[in-house]
Design an enzyme around this catalytic site. Structure first.
Site, short mmCIF file in Angstrom:
data_model
loop_
_atom_site.label_atom_id
_atom_site.label_comp_id
_atom_site.label_asym_id
_atom_site.label_seq_id
_atom_site.Cartn_x
_atom_site.Cartn_y
_atom_site.Cartn_z
N HIS A 44 -6.56 -0.31 -8.08
CA HIS A 44 -6.14 -1.15 -6.95
C HIS A 44 -4.71 -0.81 -6.59
O HIS A 44 -3.88 -0.61 -7.49
CB HIS A 44 -6.23 -2.64 -7.31
CG HIS A 44 -7.61 -3.11 -7.60
ND1 HIS A 44 -8.50 -3.46 -6.61
CD2 HIS A 44 -8.25 -3.28 -8.78
CE1 HIS A 44 -9.64 -3.83 -7.17
NE2 HIS A 44 -9.52 -3.73 -8.49
N TYR A 70 0.79 -1.23 0.00
CA TYR A 70 0.00 0.00 0.00
C TYR A 70 0.83 1.28 0.00
O TYR A 70 0.27 2.37 -0.10
CB TYR A 70 -0.97 -0.01 1.19
CG TYR A 70 -1.96 -1.13 1.03
CD1 TYR A 70 -3.08 -0.97 0.22
CD2 TYR A 70 -1.75 -2.37 1.63
CE1 TYR A 70 -3.97 -2.01 0.02
CE2 TYR A 70 -2.64 -3.41 1.44
CZ TYR A 70 -3.74 -3.24 0.64
OH TYR A 70 -4.60 -4.26 0.44
#
Length: 168
Positions: A122, A45
């Site tokens: 994503h 992330y």
């Protein structure tokens, strides 16, 4: 620079990226599990500190390309569908479905029914895990694996695409 020049410059920047002489309007939708940004695996992330920091960054880039970005997040799919149904005036959508990537057919259908382009984003490349997203078959583009940078590419590309279609 004269006052007339200043007015012309201001007018040009007010409509930068506009379709039909106005600023574009995009919705940024973030689905399930996105409130954990900043606490999730940095290898996947990246360094984005929070969902709010991500929304602020996308809004800033949207402004630079002449698009007003309305951010919305929910961990409940029905809320995402309600948002889509109550905001039919958007020029396009950017969505990270989060945990809905595998089972988000109601949200995907609601996006399709807007008749507007949408980009699926994503942080990670979910295809590398052998999984397919339910959104991919309907979206105009998919950006994966670029962490928060994928959102930035999505908003710039969506603005360029909408602007090009408006010119046709």
């Amino acid at each position: 620079m004269t006052n007339a020049d200043t007015a012309d410059t201001a007018s040009a920047s007010d409509t930068a990226g506009a379709a039909g002489g106005r600023r574009l309007r995009f919705a940024l939708l973030n689905g399930l599990n996105m409130t954990n940004l900043g606490r999730r695996d940095r290898n996947i992330y990246g360094s984005i500190a929070s969902l709010q920091a991500l929304e602020d960054l996308v809004t800033e880039v949207g402004d630079a390309v002449g698009a007003d970005v309305s951010a919305f997040h929910s961990n409940h799919e029905g809320d995402l569908v309600d948002f889509l149904e109550s905001h039919p005036d958007m020029d396009g959508y950017i969505i990270n479905p989060g945990g809905l990537w595998a089972f988000g057919d109601p949200t995907r259908i609601a996006l399709e029914e807007t008749g507007r382009p949408f980009v699926e984003v994503h942080f990670a490349n979910i295809f590398a895990t052998g999984h397919l997203s339910t959104f991919t078959r309907s979206c105009d583009a998919t950006v994966m694996g670029l962490r928060h940078h994928g959102y930035l590419g999505a908003v710039v590309a969506l603005a360029a695409s909408v602007r090009a279609q408006a010119g046709n």
